[in-house]
Design an enzyme around this catalytic site. Sequence first.
Site, PDB file in Angstrom:
ATOM      1  N   HIS A   1       0.832  -1.206   0.000  1.00  0.00           N
ATOM      2  CA  HIS A   1       0.000   0.000   0.000  1.00  0.00           C
ATOM      3  C   HIS A   1       0.871   1.263   0.000  1.00  0.00           C
ATOM      4  O   HIS A   1       0.604   2.221  -0.714  1.00  0.00           O
ATOM      5  CB  HIS A   1      -0.869   0.052   1.260  1.00  0.00           C
TER       6      HIS A   1
ATOM      7  N   LYS B   1      -0.952  -6.908  -7.939  1.00  0.00           N
ATOM      8  CA  LYS B   1      -1.207  -8.136  -7.174  1.00  0.00           C
ATOM      9  C   LYS B   1      -2.625  -8.641  -7.426  1.00  0.00           C
ATOM     10  O   LYS B   1      -2.858  -9.822  -7.589  1.00  0.00           O
ATOM     11  CB  LYS B   1      -1.021  -7.863  -5.688  1.00  0.00           C
TER      12      LYS B   1
ATOM     13  N   VAL C   1       4.423  -5.902  -4.289  1.00  0.00           N
ATOM     14  CA  VAL C   1       5.494  -5.858  -3.289  1.00  0.00           C
ATOM     15  C   VAL C   1       5.431  -7.155  -2.487  1.00  0.00           C
ATOM     16  O   VAL C   1       4.349  -7.590  -2.070  1.00  0.00           O
ATOM     17  CB  VAL C   1       5.343  -4.628  -2.369  1.00  0.00           C
TER      18      VAL C   1
ATOM     19  N   ARG D   1      -4.230  -9.750   4.770  1.00  0.00           N
ATOM     20  CA  ARG D   1      -4.682 -11.003   5.371  1.00  0.00           C
ATOM     21  C   ARG D   1      -3.526 -11.849   5.916  1.00  0.00           C
ATOM     22  O   ARG D   1      -3.754 -12.782   6.687  1.00  0.00           O
ATOM     23  CB  ARG D   1      -5.485 -11.826   4.364  1.00  0.00           C
TER      24      ARG D   1
HETATM   25  P1  AMP Z   1      -6.641  -3.583  -0.476  1.00  0.00           P
HETATM   26  O1  AMP Z   1      -6.467  -2.704   0.712  1.00  0.00           O
HETATM   27  O2  AMP Z   1      -6.256  -5.002  -0.258  1.00  0.00           O
HETATM   28  O3  AMP Z   1      -7.976  -3.396  -1.138  1.00  0.00           O
HETATM   29  O4  AMP Z   1      -5.574  -3.055  -1.541  1.00  0.00           O
HETATM   30  C1  AMP Z   1      -5.534  -1.705  -1.921  1.00  0.00           C
HETATM   31  C2  AMP Z   1      -4.645  -1.594  -3.125  1.00  0.00           C
HETATM   32  O5  AMP Z   1      -3.348  -2.069  -2.790  1.00  0.00           O
HETATM   33  C3  AMP Z   1      -5.128  -2.438  -4.313  1.00  0.00           C
HETATM   34  O6  AMP Z   1      -4.938  -1.705  -5.513  1.00  0.00           O
HETATM   35  C4  AMP Z   1      -4.232  -3.642  -4.248  1.00  0.00           C
HETATM   36  O7  AMP Z   1      -4.041  -4.255  -5.512  1.00  0.00           O
HETATM   37  C5  AMP Z   1      -2.935  -3.028  -3.751  1.00  0.00           C
HETATM   38  N1  AMP Z   1      -2.076  -4.033  -3.140  1.00  0.00           N
HETATM   39  C6  AMP Z   1      -2.425  -4.984  -2.228  1.00  0.00           C
HETATM   40  N2  AMP Z   1      -1.359  -5.774  -1.943  1.00  0.00           N
HETATM   41  C7  AMP Z   1      -0.321  -5.306  -2.674  1.00  0.00           C
HETATM   42  C8  AMP Z   1       1.054  -5.696  -2.809  1.00  0.00           C
HETATM   43  N3  AMP Z   1       1.553  -6.722  -2.139  1.00  0.00           N
HETATM   44  N4  AMP Z   1       1.823  -4.979  -3.659  1.00  0.00           N
HETATM   45  C9  AMP Z   1       1.326  -3.926  -4.352  1.00  0.00           C
HETATM   46  N5  AMP Z   1       0.037  -3.513  -4.259  1.00  0.00           N
HETATM   47  C10 AMP Z   1      -0.773  -4.188  -3.435  1.00  0.00           C
END
Ligand code: AMP
Length: 277
Positions: free
Chosen positions: A34, A149, A176, A187
């Site tokens: 993030h 991801k 990442v 998670r």
């Molecule tokens: P989330 O909070 O899981 O909805 O993710 C918010 C944003 O962060 C989304 O665009 C995800 O694709 C991105 N994201 C989640 N995990 C990763 C990661 N390991 N590397 C890069 N971006 C990520």
Amino acid sequence: MQIADTGTALREILKSAPRPCVLVPTMGAFHAGHLALMQQARALAGPGGTVIVSIFVNPIQFDRAADLAAYPRPLTSDLAACGEIGVDVVFTPAADAMYFPDRSVSVTESLLSRHLCGASRPGHFDGVCTVVLKLFLLTGCDTSIFGEKDFQQLAIIRRMVRDLDLPVEIVSGPTVREPDGLAMSSRNSRLTPQQRQDAPRLRQALLDAVSLGSVEAILSSARAAIEASPLTRIDYLTLVDAETLQPISEILRPAVLAVAVFYGEVRLIDHASVAPA
Ligand code: AMP
């Protein structure tokens, strides 16, 4: 840094916000993935532009009530991280500030969401598209950044922007990973130490399989490697065309080997690219 918890407050703040406005939609519980997207947003907006981060655990994209209830919500440390990176505006609405109890309009994607996470999480991508469209409308952002991801999500958001003529440029950020290769995910913190130690095998199983040439060899190698651990249960393991996200029987164009597994109640996803011979 300004914080808004209703759409009205957000619009008021953004009325005078300098352009470009770059939005990073998130569900919070930040990890380095993030933070990298936020840094990318800061660089894209430039010192004079506006970086907006939304932190919203969107109830309508969860297909399992237990997953929604268990989703981590460390708001205080998330806000501190936004401050350190130089985010200008954080949007942190409660669910009832985003949705009317009798809401009856949503966005539906009907092709790219047929397989992978769309098949195993009914309604998930309609929930994602609906909230992302609302965030685009509430912020009036010029650009929005999404992580590679969640590659099916990224493809579906791009499709929504194309099909609905949304005036937003979609930019992606690379996945990442932890030093052992596990893709960072909010998670991951719910894994037991034993599951956490086992989880990097997922990535390795994909990387070992992608160069095997045929669809059958790739799928059976990855399946065998993942199922070698008694700790995981495969939700799906599918080889899809990189553009259409439909399952393939021959590798004639760039493809993606994608997997979702359960460690107990915790569901993790990862994917790897497959090049045609
Ligand atoms: P989330 O909070 O899981 O909805 O993710 C918010 C944003 O962060 C989304 O665009 C995800 O694709 C991105 N994201 C989640 N995990 C990763 C990661 N390991 N590397 C890069 N971006 C990520």
